[in-house]
Scaffold this motif. Structure first.
Motif, PDB file in Angstrom:
ATOM      1  N   THR A   1       0.846  -1.197   0.000  1.00  0.00           N
ATOM      2  CA  THR A   1       0.000   0.000   0.000  1.00  0.00           C
ATOM      3  C   THR A   1       0.878   1.243   0.000  1.00  0.00           C
ATOM      4  O   THR A   1       2.007   1.243   0.499  1.00  0.00           O
ATOM      5  CB  THR A   1      -0.925   0.064   1.226  1.00  0.00           C
ATOM      6  N   LEU A   2       0.344   2.296  -0.579  1.00  0.00           N
ATOM      7  CA  LEU A   2       1.030   3.587  -0.598  1.00  0.00           C
ATOM      8  C   LEU A   2      -0.043   4.659  -0.654  1.00  0.00           C
ATOM      9  O   LEU A   2      -0.976   4.566  -1.445  1.00  0.00           O
ATOM     10  CB  LEU A   2       1.931   3.688  -1.825  1.00  0.00           C
ATOM     11  N   THR A   3       0.093   5.623   0.189  1.00  0.00           N
ATOM     12  CA  THR A   3      -0.893   6.691   0.228  1.00  0.00           C
ATOM     13  C   THR A   3      -0.154   8.013   0.187  1.00  0.00           C
ATOM     14  O   THR A   3       0.735   8.237   1.002  1.00  0.00           O
ATOM     15  CB  THR A   3      -1.740   6.589   1.512  1.00  0.00           C
ATOM     16  N   PRO A   4      -0.474   8.865  -0.803  1.00  0.00           N
ATOM     17  CA  PRO A   4       0.230  10.153  -0.835  1.00  0.00           C
ATOM     18  C   PRO A   4      -0.104  10.982   0.408  1.00  0.00           C
ATOM     19  O   PRO A   4      -1.144  10.779   1.038  1.00  0.00           O
ATOM     20  CB  PRO A   4      -0.305  10.811  -2.111  1.00  0.00           C
TER      21      PRO A   4
ATOM     22  N   LYS B   1      10.017  16.102 -12.764  1.00  0.00           N
ATOM     23  CA  LYS B   1       8.588  16.396 -12.662  1.00  0.00           C
ATOM     24  C   LYS B   1       8.264  17.151 -11.369  1.00  0.00           C
ATOM     25  O   LYS B   1       7.096  17.383 -11.060  1.00  0.00           O
ATOM     26  CB  LYS B   1       7.786  15.092 -12.722  1.00  0.00           C
TER      27      LYS B   1
ATOM     28  N   MET C   1       2.521  18.636 -10.591  1.00  0.00           N
ATOM     29  CA  MET C   1       3.539  17.989 -11.431  1.00  0.00           C
ATOM     30  C   MET C   1       3.978  18.944 -12.536  1.00  0.00           C
ATOM     31  O   MET C   1       3.149  19.557 -13.207  1.00  0.00           O
ATOM     32  CB  MET C   1       3.015  16.689 -12.043  1.00  0.00           C
ATOM     33  N   VAL C   2       5.288  19.067 -12.713  1.00  0.00           N
ATOM     34  CA  VAL C   2       5.839  19.922 -13.766  1.00  0.00           C
ATOM     35  C   VAL C   2       5.788  19.137 -15.072  1.00  0.00           C
ATOM     36  O   VAL C   2       6.361  18.056 -15.175  1.00  0.00           O
ATOM     37  CB  VAL C   2       7.281  20.349 -13.429  1.00  0.00           C
TER      38      VAL C   2
ATOM     39  N   CYS D   1      -1.658  15.745  -1.749  1.00  0.00           N
ATOM     40  CA  CYS D   1      -0.646  15.457  -2.771  1.00  0.00           C
ATOM     41  C   CYS D   1      -1.154  14.458  -3.806  1.00  0.00           C
ATOM     42  O   CYS D   1      -1.993  13.624  -3.520  1.00  0.00           O
ATOM     43  CB  CYS D   1       0.625  14.896  -2.122  1.00  0.00           C
ATOM     44  N   ASP D   2      -0.621  14.580  -5.037  1.00  0.00           N
ATOM     45  CA  ASP D   2      -0.789  13.571  -6.078  1.00  0.00           C
ATOM     46  C   ASP D   2       0.410  12.633  -6.054  1.00  0.00           C
ATOM     47  O   ASP D   2       1.530  13.065  -5.780  1.00  0.00           O
ATOM     48  CB  ASP D   2      -0.775  14.214  -7.483  1.00  0.00           C
ATOM     49  N   LEU D   3       0.173  11.372  -6.414  1.00  0.00           N
ATOM     50  CA  LEU D   3       1.304  10.501  -6.716  1.00  0.00           C
ATOM     51  C   LEU D   3       1.751  10.728  -8.154  1.00  0.00           C
ATOM     52  O   LEU D   3       0.926  10.956  -9.049  1.00  0.00           O
ATOM     53  CB  LEU D   3       0.934   9.037  -6.539  1.00  0.00           C
ATOM     54  N   VAL D   4       3.059  10.664  -8.360  1.00  0.00           N
ATOM     55  CA  VAL D   4       3.657  10.733  -9.691  1.00  0.00           C
ATOM     56  C   VAL D   4       4.300   9.369  -9.954  1.00  0.00           C
ATOM     57  O   VAL D   4       5.043   8.859  -9.108  1.00  0.00           O
ATOM     58  CB  VAL D   4       4.703  11.858  -9.771  1.00  0.00           C
ATOM     59  N   LEU D   5       3.987   8.779 -11.101  1.00  0.00           N
ATOM     60  CA  LEU D   5       4.398   7.408 -11.425  1.00  0.00           C
ATOM     61  C   LEU D   5       5.280   7.400 -12.657  1.00  0.00           C
ATOM     62  O   LEU D   5       4.966   8.067 -13.646  1.00  0.00           O
ATOM     63  CB  LEU D   5       3.179   6.557 -11.767  1.00  0.00           C
ATOM     64  N   THR D   6       6.333   6.616 -12.624  1.00  0.00           N
ATOM     65  CA  THR D   6       7.142   6.456 -13.824  1.00  0.00           C
ATOM     66  C   THR D   6       7.758   5.074 -13.831  1.00  0.00           C
ATOM     67  O   THR D   6       7.972   4.477 -12.764  1.00  0.00           O
ATOM     68  CB  THR D   6       8.217   7.556 -13.926  1.00  0.00           C
TER      69      THR D   6
ATOM     70  N   THR E   1       9.581   0.653 -11.202  1.00  0.00           N
ATOM     71  CA  THR E   1       8.485   1.609 -11.203  1.00  0.00           C
ATOM     72  C   THR E   1       8.680   2.487  -9.970  1.00  0.00           C
ATOM     73  O   THR E   1       8.807   1.962  -8.862  1.00  0.00           O
ATOM     74  CB  THR E   1       7.120   0.909 -11.116  1.00  0.00           C
TER      75      THR E   1
ATOM     76  N   PHE F   1       7.623   5.853  -7.528  1.00  0.00           N
ATOM     77  CA  PHE F   1       6.499   6.667  -7.061  1.00  0.00           C
ATOM     78  C   PHE F   1       7.024   7.876  -6.305  1.00  0.00           C
ATOM     79  O   PHE F   1       7.820   7.735  -5.379  1.00  0.00           O
ATOM     80  CB  PHE F   1       5.611   5.856  -6.112  1.00  0.00           C
TER      81      PHE F   1
END
Lengths: 330, 330
Positions: free
Chosen positions: A35-38, A81, A148-149, A42-47, A138, A140
């Motif tokens: 589990t992960l909660t921002p 970002k 996010m930029v 906040c938004d999560l940024v994923l790559t 991946t 986060f």
């Protein structure tokens, strides 16, 4: 897999090598998910980026370095970002001849790189590759909501800036092939380029400054010229002062010895620096904030009206386009 | 890559095949990262699983089926954790002989599977594998804060239940090798097993019921017996009525023809069903809720005190352990 000492099972590998790296939310790698909660607001940024043996790295590179590299290429995207890293998932596809020594080195490097970035391993998957190794990460991060930029939001008139120095990664890669120009560099210069290729240092401290000041940003891992072209388009071009592009002393020495290196310097990739577009009125504050954290940030050009590839004003007065553009391993 | 028609660049691939699948937060795949924010009061649940050609699937399986499989194995983990899917990242490592036809089929299958699960493609990476194809998915779901259903939280006395039918995936895999027992099955039965191997159907509608009623849950993708062993330990064992384990008509016919198939049925993996532990007092309500959504859920055993592997009470009165336990491709 015949011969040699018995191999641990996948569960055994996880318990021995990966569970010690597990962060909060990963439940000691004893589950099929994490589990992960921002943070609130906040938004999560994923790559996600993967590196493959023989394509993105040399198979005999030290495994601790490869862990740093696989993590670094992803954290570099988060930094560009404007995001603060929170955690990663790892997909590790191993060749049939993997060894426990390799895995021990890899996880040791991974532990150090995760600690350095203040983020945690949350889980992943380990499989046989049936071919070369593949290391997929991946990552986060988080940004204040909506913060996010983006890559594609530069405007005509924005100033283009780049962090650190450009071209070291591409030269560090070429150095491995023993080029003639290497003789013009001293040992420290060669070590610098080799290190820059092998050990990306994502510009994490830059993230909040990008959020505050930049209109658009991206890392230049596929090469400065090509990534700049990706940032623009839609009636927006760029004019770059080639002589303003920041070079390390090692890259400058190599370029002096072999002027043709300007092409790999500007297009070669493997640079984990940040390219950003900053409104003219924000430039002084941005550069001042960068100086305040000891991070080199250099204005190199301007976003202009036009649809062609970025134009480079060369020191000899000519203009040049680097049509090869973005480096692609594909 | 010499010969044949020119290949699109990675950016060209993204624009042609993946951008049409991009969900909100992915910005049309024009950036190096995506954003995702859980609904207010929710945690994100993260999982990553990769499948490799020649190891986890047959290289000549239809690409649309492989897309469904790669997505399904991940969504199955989300379902078993009680999570509702939100989005995925895709890491696609392609062999040198990939074709655009294959990729078109793959993305068509992926689009259908994503739509069926109500989730979006958020981004990813496409690389050369230098060997067989690898399809890696990172899947994101959400649960009300703190609500992820864990793997290891069953208690002594809990009833063990399993969704759907067990063993079809393992038999569908074996069917591909033309075994003698296949002659005992009619065409519909063979088609059923083949389909169950090729097309995981993650039990997404089960997620809210697991959150409401289950003390622990996991999918049985690595095999019922081995995954049950992973769920327990720490003084908790299991007694399973082998005759209660639900079989499809096809699996029952195969088992009647070849009694030795009980081992692959119970240990073989490739089943995307959910195993869960439910407190005795919650069992009736759980089964009633499952029936209410038309989902087969069968009590098969009980969590008991003990440290050995799960014991199976066989129809002939003997007890059996399936020591091979969990299937591992590794």
């Amino acid at each position: 897999m015949a011969g040699g000492p018995p191999r641990p099972s996948e569960d055994g590998l996880i318990a021995r090598y990966f569970a010690p790296l597990a962060g909060p939310g990963a439940d000691g790698m004893r589950d099929d998910a994490a589990t992960l909660t921002p943070s609130p607001g906040c938004d999560l940024v994923l790559t996600a980026d993967a590196i493959v043996a023989g394509i993105h790295y040399f198979p005999d590179d030290p495994p601790a370095s490869l862990a740093r590299k696989a993590l670094g290429v992803n954290l570099s995207d988060l930094a560009a970002k404007g995001a603060v890293p929170r955690g990663v998932l790892l997909t590790l596809a191993l060749p049939d001849d993997w060894t426990e020594d390799w895995l021990a080195g890899f996880t040791e490097g991974l532990a150090g790189a995760l600690a350095g970035a203040g983020c945690a391993l949350l889980g992943g998957d380990t499989v046989r590759s049936g071919g070369p190794a593949l290391i997929g990460v991946t990552a986060f991060g988080e940004v204040p909501a909506g913060g996010m930029v983006r890559r594609t939001t530069a405007r005509i008139g924005d100033r283009l800036c780049v962090s650190g120095t450009v071209g070291d990664g591409a030269l560090g890669l070429r150095l491995r092939r023993g080029p003639a120009w290497a003789a013009s560099l001293d040992g420290a210069m060669r070590a610098h380029l080799a290190d820059r290729y092998l050990h990306p240092r994502p510009r994490l401290p830059l993230a909040p400054l990008l959020r505050r000041h930049a209109r658009a940003a991206m890392d230049i891992s596929d090469g400065f010229a090509g990534d700049l072209a990706k940032m623009l388009g839609g009636g927006r071009g760029a004019l770059v002062e080639a002589g303003a592009v920041p070079l390390s002393p090692a890259a400058a020495a190599a370029l002096a010895a072999e002027p043709g290196l300007i092409a790999p310097i500007l297009t070669g990739g493997d640079d984990y620096e940040v390219l950003c577009a900053v409104a003219p009125e924000a430039l002084d504050a941005f550069l001042s904030d960068c100086a305040g954290i000891g991070l080199a940030m250099t204005p190199v050009g301007t976003v202009i009206a036009g649809d062609g590839p970025p134009a480079f004003a060369m020191p000899d007065g000519t203009r040049h386009e680097f049509a090869a553009g973005s480096f692609s391993h594909f």
